[in-house]
Design an enzyme around this catalytic site. Structure first.
Site, PDB file in Angstrom:
ATOM      1  NE  ARG A  27      -4.075  -1.839   0.147  1.00 54.43           N
ATOM      2  CZ  ARG A  27      -5.236  -1.651   0.755  1.00 54.43           C
ATOM      3  NH1 ARG A  27      -5.506  -0.509   1.318  1.00 54.43           N
ATOM      4  NH2 ARG A  27      -6.123  -2.612   0.768  1.00 54.43           N
ATOM      5  NE  ARG A  31      -6.693   5.163   2.232  1.00 55.42           N
ATOM      6  CZ  ARG A  31      -7.453   4.403   2.988  1.00 55.42           C
ATOM      7  NH1 ARG A  31      -8.629   4.804   3.334  1.00 55.42           N
ATOM      8  NH2 ARG A  31      -7.025   3.223   3.398  1.00 55.42           N
ATOM      9  NE  ARG A  40      -9.004   8.164  -6.180  1.00 59.47           N
ATOM     10  CZ  ARG A  40      -9.431   7.595  -5.061  1.00 59.47           C
ATOM     11  NH1 ARG A  40      -8.653   6.816  -4.373  1.00 59.47           N
ATOM     12  NH2 ARG A  40     -10.661   7.776  -4.648  1.00 59.47           N
ATOM     13  CG  ASP A  76      -8.620  -2.908  -4.583  1.00 53.64           C
ATOM     14  OD1 ASP A  76      -8.086  -2.312  -3.617  1.00 53.64           O
ATOM     15  OD2 ASP A  76      -9.401  -3.864  -4.435  1.00 53.64           O
ATOM     16  CE1 TYR A 151     -13.307  -6.933   1.148  1.00 57.73           C
ATOM     17  CE2 TYR A 151     -11.556  -8.199   0.130  1.00 57.73           C
ATOM     18  CZ  TYR A 151     -11.968  -7.256   1.045  1.00 57.73           C
ATOM     19  OH  TYR A 151     -11.068  -6.641   1.860  1.00 57.73           O
TER      20      TYR A 151
HETATM   21  O1  CP3 Z   1      -0.008  -1.497  -2.507  1.00 54.30           O
HETATM   22  C1  CP3 Z   1      -0.212  -0.522  -3.257  1.00 54.30           C
HETATM   23  O2  CP3 Z   1       0.142   0.624  -2.990  1.00 54.30           O
HETATM   24  C2  CP3 Z   1      -0.869  -0.773  -4.593  1.00 54.30           C
HETATM   25  C3  CP3 Z   1      -2.272  -0.608  -4.636  1.00 54.30           C
HETATM   26  C4  CP3 Z   1      -3.206  -1.541  -3.859  1.00 54.30           C
HETATM   27  C5  CP3 Z   1      -4.480  -1.103  -3.435  1.00 54.30           C
HETATM   28  N1  CP3 Z   1      -5.150  -2.169  -2.923  1.00 54.30           N
HETATM   29  C6  CP3 Z   1      -4.979   0.274  -3.590  1.00 54.30           C
HETATM   30  C7  CP3 Z   1      -6.086   0.726  -2.732  1.00 54.30           C
HETATM   31  C8  CP3 Z   1      -3.098  -2.895  -3.513  1.00 54.30           C
HETATM   32  C9  CP3 Z   1      -1.914  -3.840  -3.671  1.00 54.30           C
HETATM   33  C10 CP3 Z   1      -4.342  -3.278  -2.928  1.00 54.30           C
HETATM   34  C11 CP3 Z   1      -4.637  -4.650  -2.508  1.00 54.30           C
HETATM   35  C12 CP3 Z   1      -5.833  -4.914  -1.718  1.00 54.30           C
HETATM   36  N2  CP3 Z   1      -7.082  -4.348  -1.811  1.00 54.30           N
HETATM   37  C13 CP3 Z   1      -5.910  -5.927  -0.735  1.00 54.30           C
HETATM   38  C14 CP3 Z   1      -4.776  -6.842  -0.377  1.00 54.30           C
HETATM   39  C15 CP3 Z   1      -3.783  -6.154   0.484  1.00 54.30           C
HETATM   40  C16 CP3 Z   1      -4.188  -6.038   1.927  1.00 54.30           C
HETATM   41  O3  CP3 Z   1      -4.291  -4.877   2.380  1.00 54.30           O
HETATM   42  O4  CP3 Z   1      -4.380  -7.055   2.592  1.00 54.30           O
HETATM   43  C17 CP3 Z   1      -7.215  -5.921  -0.206  1.00 54.30           C
HETATM   44  C18 CP3 Z   1      -7.731  -6.820   0.895  1.00 54.30           C
HETATM   45  C19 CP3 Z   1      -7.949  -4.927  -0.906  1.00 54.30           C
HETATM   46  C20 CP3 Z   1      -9.374  -4.553  -0.742  1.00 54.30           C
HETATM   47  C21 CP3 Z   1      -9.485  -3.127  -0.322  1.00 54.30           C
HETATM   48  N3  CP3 Z   1      -9.420  -2.057  -1.202  1.00 54.30           N
HETATM   49  C22 CP3 Z   1      -9.562  -2.605   0.989  1.00 54.30           C
HETATM   50  C23 CP3 Z   1      -9.690  -3.424   2.253  1.00 54.30           C
HETATM   51  C24 CP3 Z   1      -9.541  -1.193   0.879  1.00 54.30           C
HETATM   52  C25 CP3 Z   1      -9.490  -0.164   2.004  1.00 54.30           C
HETATM   53  C26 CP3 Z   1     -10.781   0.480   2.286  1.00 54.30           C
HETATM   54  C27 CP3 Z   1     -10.534   1.844   2.910  1.00 54.30           C
HETATM   55  O5  CP3 Z   1     -10.756   2.822   2.191  1.00 54.30           O
HETATM   56  O6  CP3 Z   1     -10.064   1.900   4.047  1.00 54.30           O
HETATM   57  C28 CP3 Z   1      -9.442  -0.879  -0.489  1.00 54.30           C
HETATM   58  C29 CP3 Z   1      -9.353   0.468  -1.073  1.00 54.30           C
HETATM   59  C30 CP3 Z   1      -8.024   0.837  -1.605  1.00 54.30           C
HETATM   60  N4  CP3 Z   1      -7.225   0.042  -2.377  1.00 54.30           N
HETATM   61  C31 CP3 Z   1      -7.412   2.102  -1.459  1.00 54.30           C
HETATM   62  C32 CP3 Z   1      -6.184   2.043  -2.166  1.00 54.30           C
HETATM   63  C33 CP3 Z   1      -5.194   3.148  -2.358  1.00 54.30           C
HETATM   64  C34 CP3 Z   1      -7.997   3.291  -0.700  1.00 54.30           C
HETATM   65  C35 CP3 Z   1      -9.021   3.945  -1.532  1.00 54.30           C
HETATM   66  C36 CP3 Z   1      -8.834   5.419  -1.651  1.00 54.30           C
HETATM   67  O7  CP3 Z   1      -7.707   5.933  -1.686  1.00 54.30           O
HETATM   68  O8  CP3 Z   1      -9.883   6.085  -1.806  1.00 54.30           O
END
Ligand code: CP3
Length: 345
Positions: A27, A31, A40, A76, A151
């Protein structure tokens, strides 16, 4: 050296000698960076993932800022499902939410099949990123079938994954059909990224740690193997990671991977013993340590590096993703610290 396949990160993942311990952060593109929030501001998460210009910019931001040893594609785990036409969205502060959860065979059959054309924007973004990165490798990734299934079945994030497990135990035919479909999508999504230029892949089975080893082996591992086998012939190292997977690390390591991601609950030297197969490891500083005083953080980072020495290869990372409130300057300083620790320390 201009070949990402010869970079420290790729070499460490293969258990080969390195010049310094490579480091990146799960990640890292997201953010915690003001420049990310700016890009964004007007664009929804999954819309941003489908725009190559934005994906290229956001993917490169943490490389420019922190000097990390790899980029990870801004995307994602649910993106391929969305791009293929499944009704889902990422709700800010919540995570992926599915309009019509999968609960039976009709639900599985409603899921879209894999159409490479629907993911053309991913290849375009990857080619643009790789051209800019030069010798720095790009990590491609996918969600593992179980985490994706959780999910789709729950309809959104869940703590206990009760509906997922109920379907796994109670409707084996539906489970097999769903997991087979997801293994195909996951593997092909990895393949699209590698064929466009990614040098490493990571398969995230974030929620597999909620399973007993027996259930993991019987109902999950076979499908992760299928997903990872989809890139077996492409000669890129594969990393596998999940949260709270201390009890299933050895099982996960048989999925067909060169390196195992470890969360912060298990010290890396202990993880090496549990895995027992001579694979490389990745991890595993507690992501909340960035909020501790610098001296405490630095001492713990040194401990992680020392424990990682036991493995044939070690990629430094956090034990899970960067938390949104993290001060990006602390991450930059952490990268410098890890790079400065002598390999024979
Ligand atoms: O790692 C990186 O920087 C690359 C981008 C990336 C994202 N999601 C961007 C994202 C990666 C590798 C993921 C993987 C992902 N997504 C996983 C596996 C990794 C882990 O954390 O275990 C999972 C379970 C998800 C599903 C998901 N997507 C979740 C749980 C969330 C968070 C919800 C929240 O907003 O708190 C997301 C959203 C997400 N994915 C964001 C980002 C940058 C945040 C959204 C935003 O910026 O508005």
């Amino acid at each position: 050296m201009t070949d990402p396949a010869q970079s420290d990160l790729v070499r460490a993942a293969r258990g080969e000698p390195v010049d310094r311990t490579p480091v990146w952060f799960m990640r890292q593109a997201g953010r915690s960076l003001p420049e990310y929030r700016e890009v964004r501001a007007e664009v929804a998460m999954l819309d941003a993932c489908m725009r190559p210009d934005l994906v290229i910019e956001i993917t490169l931001q943490p490389v420019r800022r922190h000097g990390v040893d790899a980029a990870i594609l801004f995307s994602d785990i649910v993106l391929p499902l969305k791009a293929l036409g499944a009704g889902l969205d990422i709700v800010p502060g919540v995570g992926p939410v599915i309009a019509d959860p999968v609960r039976d065979m009709a639900g599985v059959e409603r899921l879209p099949g894999f159409e490479p054309e629907a993911l053309g924007f991913v290849g375009e973004a990857v080619r643009g990123i790789v051209a800019d990165l030069g010798a720095t490798p790009l990590i491609g990734f996918a969600g593992a079938p179980y985490t994706l299934a959780s999910y789709l079945i729950e309809g959104g994030p869940s703590k206990d994954h009760a509906k997922t497990k109920a379907l796994m135990w109670g409707a084996p035919d539906v489970w097999r059909a769903l997991m087979s479909r997801l293994a195909d999508i996951s593997g092909r999504f990895l393949r699209v990224q590698v064929e466009a230029g990614a040098s490493v892949v990571q398969l995230f089975d974030s929620w597999a740690g909620g399973l007993s080893p027996g259930d993991y082996r019987a109902h999950v591992l076979p499908y992760s193997k299928v997903a990872l086998a989809a890139v077996a012939d492409l000669d890129v190292p594969r990393i596998h990671f999940g949260v709270a997977t201390g009890e299933i690390l050895a099982d996960m390591s048989t999925a067909g991977v060169e390196a195992m991601g470890v969360d912060w609950r298990v010290p890396l030297d202990e993880a090496v013993t549990r895995i027992g197969s001579g694979q490389a490891v990745q991890g595993n500083l507690d992501p909340t340590l960035v909020f501790a005083p610098w001296d405490v953080l630095a001492a713990r980072a040194r401990e992680v590096v020392a424990a990682g020495r036991v493995a044939p290869g070690h990629i430094f990372n956090l034990g899970h993703g960067v938390l949104p409130d993290t001060d990006p300057d602390v991450l930059t300083r952490l990268v410098e610290l890890v790079h400065e620790i002598p390999l024979d320390d």
